[in-house]
Design a protein around this motif. Structure first.
Motif, PDB file in Angstrom:
ATOM      1  N   ALA A 268       8.196   2.436   1.141  1.00  0.00           N
ATOM      2  CA  ALA A 268       8.791   1.394   0.364  1.00  0.00           C
ATOM      3  C   ALA A 268      10.212   1.037   0.571  1.00  0.00           C
ATOM      4  CB  ALA A 268       8.653   1.765  -1.392  1.00  0.00           C
ATOM      5  N   THR A 269      11.078   2.424   0.905  1.00  0.00           N
ATOM      6  CA  THR A 269      12.398   2.214   1.094  1.00  0.00           C
ATOM      7  C   THR A 269      12.686   1.395   2.430  1.00  0.00           C
ATOM      8  OG1 THR A 269      12.904   4.470   0.127  1.00  0.00           O
ATOM      9  CG2 THR A 269      14.576   3.468   1.655  1.00  0.00           C
ATOM     10  N   ALA A 272      11.792  -2.341   1.792  1.00  0.00           N
ATOM     11  CA  ALA A 272      12.662  -2.891   0.858  1.00  0.00           C
ATOM     12  C   ALA A 272      14.154  -3.138   1.172  1.00  0.00           C
ATOM     13  CB  ALA A 272      12.518  -2.309  -0.747  1.00  0.00           C
ATOM     14  N   ASN A 273      14.564  -2.199   2.099  1.00  0.00           N
ATOM     15  CA  ASN A 273      16.048  -2.139   2.240  1.00  0.00           C
ATOM     16  C   ASN A 273      16.510  -3.366   3.449  1.00  0.00           C
ATOM     17  OD1 ASN A 273      16.924  -0.060   1.082  1.00  0.00           O
ATOM     18  ND2 ASN A 273      16.739   1.506   2.468  1.00  0.00           N
ATOM     19  N   GLU A 286      14.829  -3.740  -6.134  1.00  0.00           N
ATOM     20  CA  GLU A 286      14.216  -2.656  -7.040  1.00  0.00           C
ATOM     21  C   GLU A 286      12.672  -2.886  -7.552  1.00  0.00           C
ATOM     22  OE1 GLU A 286      15.622   0.294  -7.339  1.00  0.00           O
ATOM     23  OE2 GLU A 286      17.664  -0.243  -6.533  1.00  0.00           O
ATOM     24  N   TRP A 289      10.618  -2.676  -4.329  1.00  0.00           N
ATOM     25  CA  TRP A 289      10.374  -1.296  -3.880  1.00  0.00           C
ATOM     26  C   TRP A 289       9.311  -0.408  -4.785  1.00  0.00           C
ATOM     27  CZ3 TRP A 289      10.317   3.597  -5.896  1.00  0.00           C
ATOM     28  CH2 TRP A 289      10.354   4.737  -4.862  1.00  0.00           C
ATOM     29  N   ASN A 293       5.869   0.893  -3.084  1.00  0.00           N
ATOM     30  CA  ASN A 293       5.540   2.327  -3.308  1.00  0.00           C
ATOM     31  C   ASN A 293       4.003   2.395  -3.867  1.00  0.00           C
ATOM     32  OD1 ASN A 293       6.604   4.863  -2.971  1.00  0.00           O
ATOM     33  ND2 ASN A 293       6.512   4.877  -5.198  1.00  0.00           N
TER      34      ASN A 293
END
Length: 703
Positions: A268-269, A272-273, A286, A289, A293
């Motif tokens: 997810a990081t 999403a980043n 957020e 993310w 996740n």
């Protein structure tokens, strides 16, 4: 003897005394009897005269050589096998360490009275105009003769001011300590001035030292690819060579940016980043993310490896994932669920389905779990998502779909979401752990000329994976997951070269530069201007944070003052001197004195404080030349070697011929062929292995 001003721009007057001494020796030799000298006396007199002639002639030659190199520099070429390699230092080229005397000489060279020594003087302009006005004239043969003895020799097609390097005729090899590489290196230079050729020089040394080498090439430089494979072949490392290219998916090795993880939350990081995170976008980021996740945890719990394709599939239809996981989990821990679900109130199910817009089966599972108060971390996460209104929920995660669309469209999805269940698939699969543990050499072609958006997304994902891999190597050594790991200090260094850095930059690059040095990463980034980095990152403070972690700097010709000042503002001011005429007259006040006035004239040495380098010096560098700030602020002036490549000893895989031709002639066709659904030919992997198990080998291609 020390002089007030170092002035090698003056005429070589030393030749006068050298010629006079030589003439005296000749006169004594031929007219010995005329002077009444015997042989012994003649030799006694001639010996010191000869020493004087040689000494003064050598001094005059240095002045003449200095004048020549102010306007004309010899071509600097190195064959591949001639590039020096050291296990302690990094070779950059020929040059000298810039000091105060060189600032003085450059200041003096630009004075009007020494214009005749510069490259573009009146004689040079006359010669070029004569060639234009009289084409075919016999004199043009001499005017156009390229040699230092020709005072009007045509300048090489490198532009710039030769005097910047010519202020020091005594060149030497410039080396920098390899210990500084873990502090990372920034290379700045405008288009077509030698950044990629410098990359070839550094990559060649990294490969020959046996290091892990990873090169990101967004625009696709065929010479860089050829050089990498040729050097790997010469070192016996061709089996360690990996080829990843978005423009040639049928020939490329495969790689999943989210397959090698230490924790499931990294999936997810990393995804999403890549979404905007400034201002109001942060809240949506957020939420995305959280959504990814939950999906990743469910996919992993079902025994599947998270890939972009699977995440996109279930992001669009999260109901199907929920139903699959609920059934899997309930069969394992609550097998009686089949009978219990029939007792759920139909009115409750109908009301929930109307509220959420979810499928009937999904709503039945949610109602059952709530009524029975059954809990599971993954199931609870799915319930929290599926309990929201479907339409409103999709609006919240709407920014995720364009990113996943970029990473899963056409044949790109085959590269980034590899499968292992196709027995006819010959394209290899790699991850960074495998590359670093086996000493791999990886060329990453991102095809940004065809699709910059996909190139940036894939590049960012790869950097995020590299950052995660660095964290594991730093904490656990190189054998992560095994009983005994190899300490990082005993492992191979990882040399990462990122060309066109501004196209790849993202938030994940900050920890890569800041922390990865402890894991043996040596990052070298190449870009045109620092403004490009600031524009891409969208935050000047973050861009400054990235720049603060690039401890060494090599700057070729740049076009903007802001970029040039990155170097010049780190340099001190120096004191330069200038000779000025000083004339005075004074009246005589004594009426009895014969003179009515007095006068005096002379030269006065005046000193000025000036910058060691000015931004204009960086904007007028010839191609292939650079200033380098190395080893804790030491300034070097460098000329990069022009590589003369021999490929007679290189056996190219057949697949490389297609890549070379494609980069030259058909570089932009890939996206069109993917959109039209064209199928690839018989699969051939990068090392030449066809689907029938045969291996093909090609002959040499010229550089």
């Amino acid at each position: 003897m020390a002089y007030p001003i170092d002035n090698p721009f003056r005429p070589p007057v030393e030749f006068i005394s050298s010629i006079a001494a030589t003439g005296s020796i000749v006169g004594i030799a031929f007219y010995q009897q005329f002077f009444g000298l015997d042989l012994a006396t003649s030799l006694a007199i001639s010996a010191p005269l000869l020493a004087l002639a040689v000494w003064r002639g050598r001094q005059g030659y240095k002045i003449l050589l200095f004048h020549t190199k102010l306007r004309w520099l010899p071509k600097y070429e190195l064959k591949s096998e001639e590039i020096p390699v050291s296990t302690k230092e990094l070779f950059l080229g020929m040059g000298f360490w810039w000091g105060e005397k060189h600032s003085q000489r450059l200041f003096t060279a630009r004075l009007p009275k020494y214009e005749h020594l510069r490259a573009r003087n009146k004689r040079y302009e006359w010669a070029r105009q004569f060639e234009r006005d009289h084409p075919g004239h016999w004199l043009n043969r001499f005017l156009g003769y390229e040699h230092p003895i020709n005072p009007v020799s045509p300048l090489p097609p490198v532009g710039g001011d030769p005097a910047i390097h010519g202020v020091e005729p005594d060149e030497r090899e410039i080396w920098t300590s390899l210990a500084e590489r873990v502090g990372h290196l920034l290379v700045l230079g405008t288009t077509r001035v030698g950044k990629t050729r410098l990359a070839e020089l550094l990559v060649t040394q990294d490969i020959r030292r046996g290091e892990v080498v990873i090169v990101f090439d967004p625009k696709g430089d065929v010479a860089l690819l050829k050089r990498m494979y040729a050097e790997a072949s010469r070192c016996g490392r061709e089996k360690d060579f990996w080829f990843f290219h978005l423009g040639y998916p049928e020939l490329s090795d495969r790689y999943s940016p989210i397959s090698s993880i230490g924790r499931i939350t990294e999936v997810a990081t990393r995804i999403a980043n890549q979404l905007p995170g400034e201002g109001q976008s942060q809240a949506f980021k957020e939420f995305v993310w959280l959504f990814i996740n939950v999906i990743s945890r469910a996919i992993s719990a079902l025994g599947m490896n998270p890939t972009y394709t699977l995440i996109y599939q279930y992001a669009v239809d999260v109901d199907a994932l929920g139903e699959k996981y609920f059934e899997y989990w309930l069969n394992k821990v609550h097998p009686e669920w089949v009978d219990e679900i029939e007792n759920i109130s139909s009115k409750e199910i109908e009301a929930m389905q109307k509220k959420t817009g979810r499928s009937l089966k999904t709503v039945e599972f949610i109602a059952l779990l709530r009524e029975k108060d059954w809990h599971d971390p993954v199931a609870d996460g799915l319930v929290s998502i599926l309990s929201n209104d479907k339409t409103r929920f999709q609006m919240l995660i709407n920014s995720l779909y364009p990113l996943l669309e970029k990473l899963t469209t056409g044949k790109v999805s085959e590269l980034l979401s590899p499968t292992w269940d196709n027995p006819t698939e010959k394209r290899r699969v790699f991850d960074w752990d495998k590359i670093m543990n086996t000493g791999g050499i990886v060329y990453v072609g991102l095809d940004s000329l065809s699709d910059a958006e996909v190139a940036a997304a894939v590049g960012n994902a790869m950097f995020a994976d590299l950052t995660s891999t660095a964290g594991r190597r730093y904490k656990f050594g190189t054998a992560f997951g095994q009983s005994q790991g190899l300490d990082v200090k005993d492992s191979k260094k990882v040399a990462i070269h990122a060309d066109e850095f501004n196209e790849l930059i993202g938030d994940e690059f900050v920890p890569l530069l800041n922390k990865a040095g402890g894991a043996g990463y040596q990052v070298t980034v190449y870009t045109q201007t620092w403004s490009d980095v600031e524009a891409k990152i969208g935050n000047r403070a973050k861009a400054a944070q990235i720049g603060g972690n690039l401890n060494s700097l090599i700057m070729l010709r740049v076009k903007t003052t802001d970029t040039a000042e990155i170097l010049t503002e780190q340099l001190p001011e120096v004191e330069v001197s200038k000779i000025a005429s000083d004339s005075r007259t004074t009246d005589v006040q004594n009426p009895d004195d014969f003179a009515d006035f007095g006068s005096s004239s002379g030269d006065v040495v005046r000193s000025y404080k000036v910058p060691m380098l000015r931004p204009s010096d960086l904007t007028s560098l010839p191609k292939g030349q650079a200033f380098a700030l190395l080893d804790g602020g030491q300034l070097a002036k460098v000329r990069l070697p022009l590589a003369v490549e021999s490929v007679d000893d290189v056996h190219w895989p057949e697949s490389l011929f297609k890549v070379f031709d494609g980069m030259h002639e058909q570089y932009s066709r890939y996206i069109k062929s993917v959109d039209e659904g064209q199928t690839a030919p018989l699969p051939i992997d990068f090392l030449g292995n066809t689907s029938d198990g045969l291996t093909v080998e090609g002959k040499g291609h010229g550089f």
